[in-house]
Every structure is written in C-alpha cells, then in structure tokens.
Design a protein around this motif. Structure first.
Motif, PDB file in Angstrom:
ATOM      1  N   ILE A 274       1.174  -1.223  -0.356  1.00  0.00           N
ATOM      2  CA  ILE A 274      -0.313   0.157  -0.218  1.00  0.00           C
ATOM      3  C   ILE A 274       0.931   1.076   0.024  1.00  0.00           C
ATOM      4  CG2 ILE A 274      -1.738   1.354   0.997  1.00  0.00           C
ATOM      5  CD1 ILE A 274      -2.626  -1.475   2.166  1.00  0.00           C
ATOM      6  N   PRO A 275       0.839   2.577  -1.290  1.00  0.00           N
ATOM      7  CA  PRO A 275       1.923   3.650  -1.285  1.00  0.00           C
ATOM      8  C   PRO A 275       1.945   4.058   0.173  1.00  0.00           C
ATOM      9  CG  PRO A 275       0.837   3.014  -2.929  1.00  0.00           C
ATOM     10  CD  PRO A 275      -0.093   2.413  -1.794  1.00  0.00           C
ATOM     11  N   THR A 328       6.619  -2.521 -10.016  1.00  0.00           N
ATOM     12  CA  THR A 328       5.138  -2.534 -11.317  1.00  0.00           C
ATOM     13  C   THR A 328       4.402  -1.510 -11.480  1.00  0.00           C
ATOM     14  OG1 THR A 328       3.541  -2.650  -9.072  1.00  0.00           O
ATOM     15  CG2 THR A 328       4.263  -4.446 -10.539  1.00  0.00           C
ATOM     16  N   LEU A 329       3.989  -0.610 -10.449  1.00  0.00           N
ATOM     17  CA  LEU A 329       3.784   1.118 -10.869  1.00  0.00           C
ATOM     18  C   LEU A 329       4.513   2.007 -10.610  1.00  0.00           C
ATOM     19  CD1 LEU A 329       0.649   0.900  -7.787  1.00  0.00           C
ATOM     20  CD2 LEU A 329       0.616   0.163  -9.943  1.00  0.00           C
ATOM     21  N   GLY A 330       5.684   2.140  -9.989  1.00  0.00           N
ATOM     22  CA  GLY A 330       6.883   3.227 -10.373  1.00  0.00           C
ATOM     23  C   GLY A 330       6.502   3.761  -9.525  1.00  0.00           C
ATOM     24  N   ILE A 331       5.616   4.265  -8.267  1.00  0.00           N
ATOM     25  CA  ILE A 331       5.516   5.111  -7.012  1.00  0.00           C
ATOM     26  C   ILE A 331       6.202   4.429  -6.380  1.00  0.00           C
ATOM     27  CG2 ILE A 331       4.060   6.405  -7.246  1.00  0.00           C
ATOM     28  CD1 ILE A 331       1.640   4.171  -6.848  1.00  0.00           C
ATOM     29  N   PRO A 332       7.017   5.613  -4.940  1.00  0.00           N
ATOM     30  CA  PRO A 332       7.512   4.440  -3.547  1.00  0.00           C
ATOM     31  C   PRO A 332       6.689   4.407  -2.524  1.00  0.00           C
ATOM     32  CG  PRO A 332       7.782   6.741  -4.304  1.00  0.00           C
ATOM     33  CD  PRO A 332       7.501   6.512  -4.921  1.00  0.00           C
ATOM     34  N   GLY A 333       6.674   3.793  -2.216  1.00  0.00           N
ATOM     35  CA  GLY A 333       6.031   2.937  -1.283  1.00  0.00           C
ATOM     36  C   GLY A 333       6.491   3.666   0.344  1.00  0.00           C
ATOM     37  N   ASP A 334       7.741   3.929   0.136  1.00  0.00           N
ATOM     38  CA  ASP A 334       7.756   3.759   2.074  1.00  0.00           C
ATOM     39  C   ASP A 334       9.412   5.271   1.133  1.00  0.00           C
ATOM     40  OD1 ASP A 334      10.466   2.652   0.828  1.00  0.00           O
ATOM     41  OD2 ASP A 334       9.903   1.623   3.088  1.00  0.00           O
ATOM     42  N   ALA A 335       9.999   5.851   2.200  1.00  0.00           N
ATOM     43  CA  ALA A 335      11.542   6.850   1.596  1.00  0.00           C
ATOM     44  C   ALA A 335      12.467   5.871   1.330  1.00  0.00           C
ATOM     45  CB  ALA A 335      11.640   7.417   2.908  1.00  0.00           C
ATOM     46  N   VAL A 336      12.864   4.776   1.947  1.00  0.00           N
ATOM     47  CA  VAL A 336      13.838   3.894   0.923  1.00  0.00           C
ATOM     48  C   VAL A 336      13.380   3.453  -0.791  1.00  0.00           C
ATOM     49  CG1 VAL A 336      14.642   1.971   0.838  1.00  0.00           C
ATOM     50  CG2 VAL A 336      14.549   3.089   3.058  1.00  0.00           C
ATOM     51  N   THR A 337      12.486   3.142  -1.219  1.00  0.00           N
ATOM     52  CA  THR A 337      11.862   2.798  -2.619  1.00  0.00           C
ATOM     53  C   THR A 337      12.380   4.431  -3.021  1.00  0.00           C
ATOM     54  OG1 THR A 337      10.278   2.890  -1.926  1.00  0.00           O
ATOM     55  CG2 THR A 337      10.899   0.098  -2.537  1.00  0.00           C
ATOM     56  N   ALA A 338      12.227   4.997  -2.436  1.00  0.00           N
ATOM     57  CA  ALA A 338      11.789   6.756  -3.226  1.00  0.00           C
ATOM     58  C   ALA A 338      13.082   6.705  -3.419  1.00  0.00           C
ATOM     59  CB  ALA A 338      11.411   7.667  -2.306  1.00  0.00           C
ATOM     60  N   ILE A 339      14.286   6.406  -2.443  1.00  0.00           N
ATOM     61  CA  ILE A 339      15.712   6.330  -3.104  1.00  0.00           C
ATOM     62  C   ILE A 339      16.270   5.721  -4.160  1.00  0.00           C
ATOM     63  CG2 ILE A 339      18.136   6.814  -2.102  1.00  0.00           C
ATOM     64  CD1 ILE A 339      16.939   7.150   0.260  1.00  0.00           C
ATOM     65  N   LEU A 340      15.817   4.098  -4.172  1.00  0.00           N
ATOM     66  CA  LEU A 340      15.618   3.221  -5.506  1.00  0.00           C
ATOM     67  C   LEU A 340      15.707   3.739  -6.539  1.00  0.00           C
ATOM     68  CD1 LEU A 340      15.372   0.257  -2.910  1.00  0.00           C
ATOM     69  CD2 LEU A 340      17.753   1.110  -3.406  1.00  0.00           C
ATOM     70  N   ILE A 341      14.257   3.929  -6.281  1.00  0.00           N
ATOM     71  CA  ILE A 341      13.875   4.327  -7.888  1.00  0.00           C
ATOM     72  C   ILE A 341      14.580   5.397  -8.326  1.00  0.00           C
ATOM     73  CG2 ILE A 341      11.782   5.953  -8.839  1.00  0.00           C
ATOM     74  CD1 ILE A 341       9.766   4.473  -7.060  1.00  0.00           C
TER      75      ILE A 341
ATOM     76  N   HIS B 186      -8.895  21.008  -4.397  1.00  0.00           N
ATOM     77  CA  HIS B 186      -7.214  20.945  -3.859  1.00  0.00           C
ATOM     78  C   HIS B 186      -7.532  19.705  -2.821  1.00  0.00           C
ATOM     79  CE1 HIS B 186      -6.271  24.209  -7.116  1.00  0.00           C
ATOM     80  NE2 HIS B 186      -7.356  24.746  -5.513  1.00  0.00           N
ATOM     81  N   VAL B 187      -6.974  18.861  -2.962  1.00  0.00           N
ATOM     82  CA  VAL B 187      -6.649  17.433  -2.695  1.00  0.00           C
ATOM     83  C   VAL B 187      -4.740  17.515  -1.932  1.00  0.00           C
ATOM     84  CG1 VAL B 187      -7.278  15.164  -1.533  1.00  0.00           C
ATOM     85  CG2 VAL B 187      -8.430  16.667  -3.427  1.00  0.00           C
ATOM     86  N   PRO B 188      -4.906  17.669  -1.152  1.00  0.00           N
ATOM     87  CA  PRO B 188      -3.094  17.735  -0.582  1.00  0.00           C
ATOM     88  C   PRO B 188      -3.065  16.660   0.532  1.00  0.00           C
ATOM     89  CG  PRO B 188      -5.017  19.699   0.601  1.00  0.00           C
ATOM     90  CD  PRO B 188      -5.907  18.343   0.333  1.00  0.00           C
ATOM     91  N   PHE B 189      -1.593  16.271  -0.523  1.00  0.00           N
ATOM     92  CA  PHE B 189      -1.321  14.855   0.078  1.00  0.00           C
ATOM     93  C   PHE B 189       0.192  14.915   1.196  1.00  0.00           C
ATOM     94  CE2 PHE B 189      -4.172  12.786  -3.023  1.00  0.00           C
ATOM     95  CZ  PHE B 189      -4.561  11.945  -2.209  1.00  0.00           C
ATOM     96  N   ASP B 190       0.477  13.912   1.610  1.00  0.00           N
ATOM     97  CA  ASP B 190       1.664  13.744   2.616  1.00  0.00           C
ATOM     98  C   ASP B 190       2.991  13.539   1.582  1.00  0.00           C
ATOM     99  OD1 ASP B 190       0.139  14.853   4.319  1.00  0.00           O
ATOM    100  OD2 ASP B 190       0.497  12.496   4.979  1.00  0.00           O
ATOM    101  N   GLY B 191       3.057  14.465   0.216  1.00  0.00           N
ATOM    102  CA  GLY B 191       4.116  14.295  -0.795  1.00  0.00           C
ATOM    103  C   GLY B 191       3.784  14.506  -2.043  1.00  0.00           C
ATOM    104  N   ALA B 192       4.272  13.931  -2.952  1.00  0.00           N
ATOM    105  CA  ALA B 192       4.073  14.299  -4.715  1.00  0.00           C
ATOM    106  C   ALA B 192       3.015  12.590  -4.920  1.00  0.00           C
ATOM    107  CB  ALA B 192       4.957  14.103  -5.668  1.00  0.00           C
ATOM    108  N   ALA B 193       4.329  11.803  -4.013  1.00  0.00           N
ATOM    109  CA  ALA B 193       3.878   9.917  -4.437  1.00  0.00           C
ATOM    110  C   ALA B 193       2.558   9.881  -3.959  1.00  0.00           C
ATOM    111  CB  ALA B 193       5.804   9.268  -3.972  1.00  0.00           C
ATOM    112  N   ALA B 195       0.008  11.376  -3.686  1.00  0.00           N
ATOM    113  CA  ALA B 195      -0.897  11.935  -5.045  1.00  0.00           C
ATOM    114  C   ALA B 195      -1.163  11.217  -6.106  1.00  0.00           C
ATOM    115  CB  ALA B 195      -0.103  14.022  -4.759  1.00  0.00           C
ATOM    116  N   ILE B 196       0.255  10.733  -6.643  1.00  0.00           N
ATOM    117  CA  ILE B 196       0.696  10.571  -7.732  1.00  0.00           C
ATOM    118  C   ILE B 196       0.157   8.761  -7.902  1.00  0.00           C
ATOM    119  CG2 ILE B 196       1.757   9.060  -9.702  1.00  0.00           C
ATOM    120  CD1 ILE B 196       4.273  11.289  -8.667  1.00  0.00           C
ATOM    121  N   ALA B 197      -0.120   8.346  -6.069  1.00  0.00           N
ATOM    122  CA  ALA B 197      -1.088   6.777  -5.519  1.00  0.00           C
ATOM    123  C   ALA B 197      -2.342   7.390  -6.554  1.00  0.00           C
ATOM    124  CB  ALA B 197      -0.503   6.338  -4.739  1.00  0.00           C
ATOM    125  N   GLY B 198      -2.974   8.770  -5.101  1.00  0.00           N
ATOM    126  CA  GLY B 198      -4.682   8.228  -5.368  1.00  0.00           C
ATOM    127  C   GLY B 198      -4.780   8.797  -6.820  1.00  0.00           C
TER     128      GLY B 198
END
Lengths: 505, 326
Positions: A274-275, A328-341, B186-193, B195-198
């Motif tokens: 879950i992201p 699969t989605l290209g979105i980071p699930g946590d801070a570490v995956t953000a860096i790995l991306i 406007h829906v503020p998220f905790d960061g861009a990721a 929001a994109i997931a949303g």
C-alpha cells in the motif's frame, strides 16, 4: 516468466563481486540498523551516491543488502536495550525485551534472525508470483482506506496496554493529542507551536520513541537499583544477560510459529504494497492480529516467543511489498524505495509497469538479490547473535551510560537537531514517570505514530467528499475494514458469551 | 629553580603572543583566502529527495572546484523552514550554505515561518521544475481547454491532488483555476508520490506535480499530461504546451539554488558564485538533472537575488489571495 531468463540473471548475480557487495551491504546494515536513530533510509541515502561508481548489479546488491539487514538489526536493540533501532521494529519491543529479561535473550536474538529472513523471503515470493494482482489491489487505496488502516492500528492500543486498559487509553489519547502539534496537514496553519519553528515541524516520533523506551528504561533501572541495595535487580539482570540460553527455536516451537508467521508474512506484504503505509504500522497490525488468533494471547506483550516471531516476520515482510509497488507502479511505497527509484533512474532504467518488460533481467536480479540478502542475514545474524549480546554483559552502570549516549547521539543524528535531543530527554523523563505510575508507553507511542495518518486521511477524505461522511460507506474496501475493526472490538465479548453458554450447557 | 620557572613562563608567554600574532595575520587574510576548511550545505528536505540529490551532486562538484570538503546535512521539517532558519542563524562566513527551494519565497506568506529568501544572498540557481497538469489516460479530456470547460460546468467536482497544502504545486493549480475562472477542489497529500498513487487508484481527477514524477506512468500509458505550468516546455514531455501558450497567464514553477546567510563578506559570496558558475557547467550535474527530469536553468548569484525578490513579492500577494490566508 521464462525459466531460462531466471537462470541467466541468477548466474549474473552469482559472481564474486556481487556476492561481496551484498555481504558488505548486509554487514553495514546490521551496524546501522542496530544503532537507534540511524535508520535504513539514512544508510541508503548516504550509500547511494557511492554505488554509482559500481555496476548496477553490484550497487543494487549492496543497497538491497543494507535495506534488509538494517530492518532486521533494528530488532537487536529492541531486544537488548528496549529501544527499537528503526521504527519498523517498534512491535519487537513488546515481546523481545521481556524475553531478554526472562533469560531467553539468546532465543529472542535467534528468532529475530530467522524470522526476519523468513519474512523477507515470503514477501519476495509474493513479489515474484503475485506482483501485479497485489499492486492493482493496493493502489486503489484512498484516504478513507488509509484512515481505516490507521484506526485498525490504533485498536492495538488495547493489546499493548499491559494490565490496565484505562491507563493505556489515557496515555494513548495523550499521544494522539500530541500528534496534532505542528502544521495542519490540510490548511497549512500552525497549531500549538508557540511561535517556535522547531514545534512547527511537529513532535517527531523517533526522538520520543528513543527517549521513552531507551532513556526511560535506563532511569527506571537506576531507580530500582537504588531501592534494592541488596542488588536483587542487579543480580537478576546479570543473570539474564549472562545466561542467554539457546539461540535456535526447537522444532516444536517452529511448528507452533508456522501458521502465525506465514500469515504475518502475507499480511505485511500487502500492507507494504500500500503506497503510504510502512513497516511500523504493518508490524503493529500483524502483531495485534496474531494475538487475536493465538492460542495463548495472554502471553503476548509479556515475552511471547510466538508474538516476537510474528513481529520480526512482519517488519521484514514489508520490504517485498514495498518493492512490489515500486517495480510495478513506479511509485515509492516508503522513503527507501523513493531513493531506490532515484538510483534506478541514474542507471537509465525507469521503474514502472514498463520495467518488467524492458529490463526483465534486472527485475529478476532484484528479486534474487532479496532472497540472497536474507540468506546472508541468517549467516551473519546467527554468527553475531551471541557476540552482540555479550556487549551488554558489562556492569549495569556501564550499560546505562552507553545506552544514554546512544539515545543522545541517535536522536541528534536523526535531523542534526538539538531540539530533538531535548525532546528525547523530556520523553525519557515522561517514560520513567509512566513506568512508575503503571502506564504502558506502548499506547502513547502508537497514538503519536498513527495520529498524523488518522487525522490527515480523515480530513482529506472529507475534503474529497465536500464534508459528507457517506464517502466512508460507499467504498467496499473501506466497509470491509470497518467491519473488521468492529469485529476486533466485539470479538472478546462474543468469545466470553460463547464460553459462558458452553459452560452452562 | 625559581629562576628557571620564571624563564619558562616568559618563554611560554612569548610563544603564546607569537602564536597570537600568526593567528591574527591569518585571520586578516581570511576573506580572500576562502575556503580554508570544510563547507557545509544544509538541505531542508529528507535524504533521497529531489533537492537532496541535486545538492549532493552540486556539493561533490563544488568540492572539486574549491579543493575543500563539502558535506551535506539534512535538516527537515515545517516545509523546509527548519533547515532554512538554521542557516539564517548560522555564522555568515560562507562555511554554511543552504539549498534554496522555491518555498523560501512562500513560507512567510503561508504564515509558517518568518524566514524568507530576503535573509540570504544567493550564489546561484541550478534548475527549474514546471508543474504538469496530469489526468488518467482514459479520462474524457484530451486538451487543457476541454478539462477546464468540464471544471467550469462542474464547480468543485474536479479533485486536484498536490504534494501538500501550500506547496508550490498547490499554488500552481490554484493559479490556473483563478486564471481560468474555475473552481477545483484541492486535495493535499503528504508528498507527490501519494498524490500520484491517488490518481492511479482513481481517487482523484488530476494531479499537479512535476513532470518527472509522472513520467513513468505517462510512458506506461496510464496518464496523460494536458499542460505544463512554467516558463518553457519540459524536457520530460517536450510535446506538451505551457499554459501560457494555451492562453492562460500562469507561471508558478519550482526552482532550486544555493545561498549563504545575509551578512556574508562580499568577497566570499563572489568566490562561491564564481565556483557555482563552474559547477553549473559540469557534465555530471547536467546529466543528473536530465535523468531526474529537471530543467537545467542556471542563474548567477546576482541574477538570482533579483529573481527571488520578484518571486517573494509575487507570492506574498498571490498566496493570501489564492489560499485565503491572512
């Protein structure tokens, strides 16, 4: 996926360099993870620029090694000094430290090694076989589902209240209240900041956790030490640390743990995928669920080896889930995956749905490196288990000074901030008072940890629905979670009623 | 013995004063002889984020130009105010620098902190980041006009995600809404990721974040970018037109530069500006920006001072209007 491709990528990682980098990563991860305040995220952020000099498979071998082993090593300090080395091991303190005090420290360290690795491997298997179905389910999670997840996590306040639920709830709500300090998540206005910029950043959770568990425990031991001039507390501690006992669980224990840990591995993979939900909440939820389903729920929180195995499995189980969303989605699930991306992009790869088709070989390598890292954890972890416990065989005074120093350094290192050190010290004093007053610190920490997630998602959902609460009843996953929460709350009552009827009959 | 002791004292005193003289001489030369020790760059955001990565490469290149170690320190919190404030209060000697995000011109208007870009002297700007108005690939709108027409007909129904309340992307989307005379929720998220997931999970209608952050999903055919808000086309989605080209007068974009606290000796600022100009030419930096999807847009320290002043004025007026802040 094609078997020959698997075999090719397997041969590609079976080179001496890749194995060496992986082993180095695991060793670095053990050291960093075991130091409170130094997190896996920090280690990976610092190492990432260095890995650009290496070949992608070597670089990733190192990063994935660090990541897996830092999460596992966070449990070592949770066992030995009651301070989780990383937030992911917060649930490990519930049982791990109790086991150590009961003279079963060796077993706790062994379980931490074995079940962390099992969690990592289970979740990697899920990643290999079910990546796309899992990701398409978890990406549909919106604010209402996150709110329910946070609420689900908060239900565990009851489980970690130790003997007094009312006292537990009281400190739990105090933690929730404190989590509102800082900048409002939706309107960006300051709340309770007293015009201090440090407070505008909010009460950060990590220094409070380090202070309350680490320093609070030291203060409490010092207090008890003075009281018992005969040194009974000291004797007890010494006995506990000298006699670590066996490290490996018995076959009977292994069979007993099998069901709850496999379940925890599956649950935590999904939560990890879950992201915006991480290892901390995964291990809390899994631990709470295992307690509900266990044959000996009363032992949980008092040194249950089964509960401890579940929390170890679940905090490493999250990693496979986080990788699922990332790959699969290209979105980071946590801070570490953000860096790995970021580092995959530096290697010229674009994580996301296309990576599976375009860089299939490397995706497979990442999955195999996950398995490899977990095997390395078992090897290094078991070799070092006895050694890491020996460090604490020193006189209690030495341990107190050492732990206090670690708490200070750790809380400063988080954000290079002195106000975090002050916060840690204050939390230590509060933790001591809690302990003397019979208030469990667990619910407080849970409230502070999950308060932000609970509040911001509730309000985000209401922004989306323009103030209507219907949004919580219109979404199927939200409804299912709501029913689960209701069942969790009512389960003890139902159980009691059924037992009564059975007795009467 | 007594005499000897006296002698020793005297010798020590002479030695000390000599040392003091030497010290004084080097101090007098300190300004032009910069840097003599390690320089610290404070990044007000978390390790691994966009600003952190850029600062780390900049630091590494700066190290090469100046010949002294450059270290990166992350001080996060309060939308960057914590880190910026710590640099503002540091000794203005050039040894403490800050990564300067666009937020440095917004925090004051947002009421989050008193610190602003006015408390700093810039040494350079490195990059700009436009905002991409992005919707799901299967959404019924193929142009910005169609999207805005729908928004006009359904006021408040269009949910636009952003990376946080009061973030530059929030301001960008709000500016667009104002220019087009429509009402977004406007829906503020905790960061861009998140929001994109949303948007991926179809919880919201659109997102306004940087093009780089949606690139993977655009390439995979899940998203389409209707327009970018910024000065120029984005290198990530080069075919997409800017809002200005499409007839809406909005430019709200992110940018990143470096600065030292006000009061730093002019010579030192000059040395750092010159060094930064060299860093800005480095291939490593350029290729990093390209990989990450940021626009390479170098400005010198003086140019950047003027630009930041302009931005500060603009946001001090715009933010209270757009977000209903006092």
């Amino acid at each position: 996926m094609d078997m020959s491709l698997w075999w090719d990528s397997f041969l590609a990682i079976l080179t001496p360099e890749v194995l060496m980098f992986n082993a180095a990563g695991v060793l670095i991860g053990i050291v960093i993870g075991a130091l409170p305040g130094l997190s896996a995220t920090m280690a990976i952020a610092i190492l990432t620029p260095i890995t650009f000099w290496f070949d992608p498979s070597c670089g990733f071998a190192m990063l994935i090694g660090v990541w897996n082993s830092a999460i596992f090593a966070g449990g070592i300090t949770a066992i030995l000094i009651n301070t989780p080395g990383t937030p992911a091991s917060i649930a490990s303190t519930f049982d791990g430290y109790q086991m150590y005090r009961q003279g079963r420290g060796g077993l706790a360290l062994g379980i931490n090694v074995i079940y962390s690795a099992i969690g990592g491997i289970i979740s990697t298997l899920f990643l290999i076989f079910l990546a796309f179905p899992i990701a398409s389910f978890t990406v549909s999670f919106g604010p209402t589902e996150y709110f329910m997840l946070a609420l689900f996590g908060l239900m565990m306040m009851i489980s970690v209240s130790e003997n007094n639920v009312v006292k537990g709830m009281a400190v739990g709500f105090a933690g929730l209240t404190l989590s509102t300090v800082g900048i409002d998540p939706i309107l960006a206005v300051k709340r309770y900041t007293m015009d201090s910029t440090s407070l505008a950043a909010g009460i950060s959770f990590l220094p409070v956790m380090i202070g309350m568990f680490g320093l609070g425990e030291v203060l409490n031991q010092m207090y008890e030490y003075k009281q018992s001039t005969a040194g009974s507390a000291l004797e007890m501690l010494k006995k506990a640390s000298a006699k670590l006992g066996r490290i490996l669980p018995t076959w009977k224990e292994f069979k007993q743990f099998f069901r709850p840990t496999v379940l925890a591995g599956a649950e935590s993979t999904i939560i990890g995928a879950i992201p915006a939900a991480g290892a901390d909440i995964a291990s809390i939820i899994c631990w709470g669920q295992a307690k509900k389903l266990s044959k000996n729920p009363d032992e949980y929180g008092k040194g249950s080896a089964e509960g401890f195995a579940v929390s170890c499995t679940s905090n490493n189980g999250v990693l496979g889930g986080a990788l699922t969303t990332m790959l699969t989605l290209g979105i980071p699930g946590d801070a570490v995956t953000a860096i790995l991306i970021g580092s995959l992009m530096m290697y010229g790869m674009q994580p996301g749905p296309k990576m599976f088709t375009e860089d299939t070989g490397f995706v497979m390598q990442i999955m195999q490196l996950m398995i490899l890292s977990n095997i390395a954890i078992v090897v290094f972890g078991l070799l070092s288990a006895k050694m890491s416990a020996k460090i604490l065989n020193a006189r209690p005074q030495t341990v107190w000074v050492g732990v206090t120093a670690l708490c200070v350094v750790g809380s400063y290192a988080l954000n290079n901030s002195f106000s975090d050190v002050l916060l840690m010290a204050a939390a230590g004093v509060v933790g001591f008072i809690f302990k003397r007053g019979g208030f469990a610190p667990g619910p407080f920490i849970l409230g502070l940890l999950l308060g932000g997630m609970l509040e911001s998602n509730l309000r985000r959902a209401l922004v989306m629905s323009q103030g209507s609460l219907d949004i919580f009843f219109e979404r199927p996953v939200t409804l299912v979670l709501m029913i689960l929460i209701a069942l969790t709350l009512c389960f003890p009552l139902i159980k009691k009623a059924v037992l009564k009827r059975r007795k009467a009959a | 013995m007594k005499l000897n002791f006296f002698k020793a004292c005297k010798a020590a005193a002479v030695g000390l004063s000599l040392a003091a003289c030497v010290g004084a001489v080097t101090n007098a030369e300190a300004a032009p002889n910069f840097p003599r020790k390690q320089i610290q760059i404070v990044v007000p955001y978390a390790p691994g984020g966009a600003s952190d990565v850029v600062a780390r490469i900049y630091g590494k290149e700066l190290e090469g130009v100046l010949g002294k170690p450059v270290i990166i320190v992350n001080r996060t919190g309060a939308s960057g105010a914590i880190g910026l404030e710590s640099v503002k209060n540091a000794r203005p000697d050039g040894y403490t620098m800050s990564y300067m995000p666009v937020e440095s011109t917004m925090l004051k208007a947002l009421g989050i902190a008193e610190v602003s870009s006015d408390d700093f002297d810039f040494v350079c700007r490195i990059m700009t980041i436009p905002a991409a108005i992005t919707v799901s690939a299967d959404a019924p709108w193929n142009t910005l006009d169609e999207f805005l027409t729908y928004a006009k007909e359904n006021p408040g129904k269009v949910l636009v995600g952003n990376s946080g309340s009061g973030s530059i992307w929030h301001v960008a989307a709000a500016s667009l809404a104002k220019a087009a005379g429509v009402e977004f929720t406007h829906v503020p998220f905790d960061g861009a990721a998140p929001a994109i997931a949303g948007l991926l999970g179809k919880n919201i209608t659109a997102v306004a974040v940087s093009p780089a952050e949606v690139k993977a999903n655009v390439d995979a055919g899940q998203f389409k970018v209707l327009a970018v808000i910024g000065d120029a086309h984005s290198s990530v989605v080069p075919d997409v037109k800017t809002t200005r080209e499409l007839g809406y007068d909005v430019t709200a974009m992110g940018w990143g530069g470096f600065a030292v606290p006000k009061g730093t000796p002019e010579e030192v600022v000059q040395i750092l500006s010159d060094a930064s100009a060299k860093v800005a030419q480095s291939e490593n930096l350029k290729s990093l920006l390209k990989e990450r999807g940021f626009e390479y847009a170098p400005l010198t320290g003086t140019e950047m001072d003027a630009f930041a002043k302009d931005q500060l004025d603009q946001y001090s007026q715009l933010i209270p209007e757009l977000l209903g802040k006092k």
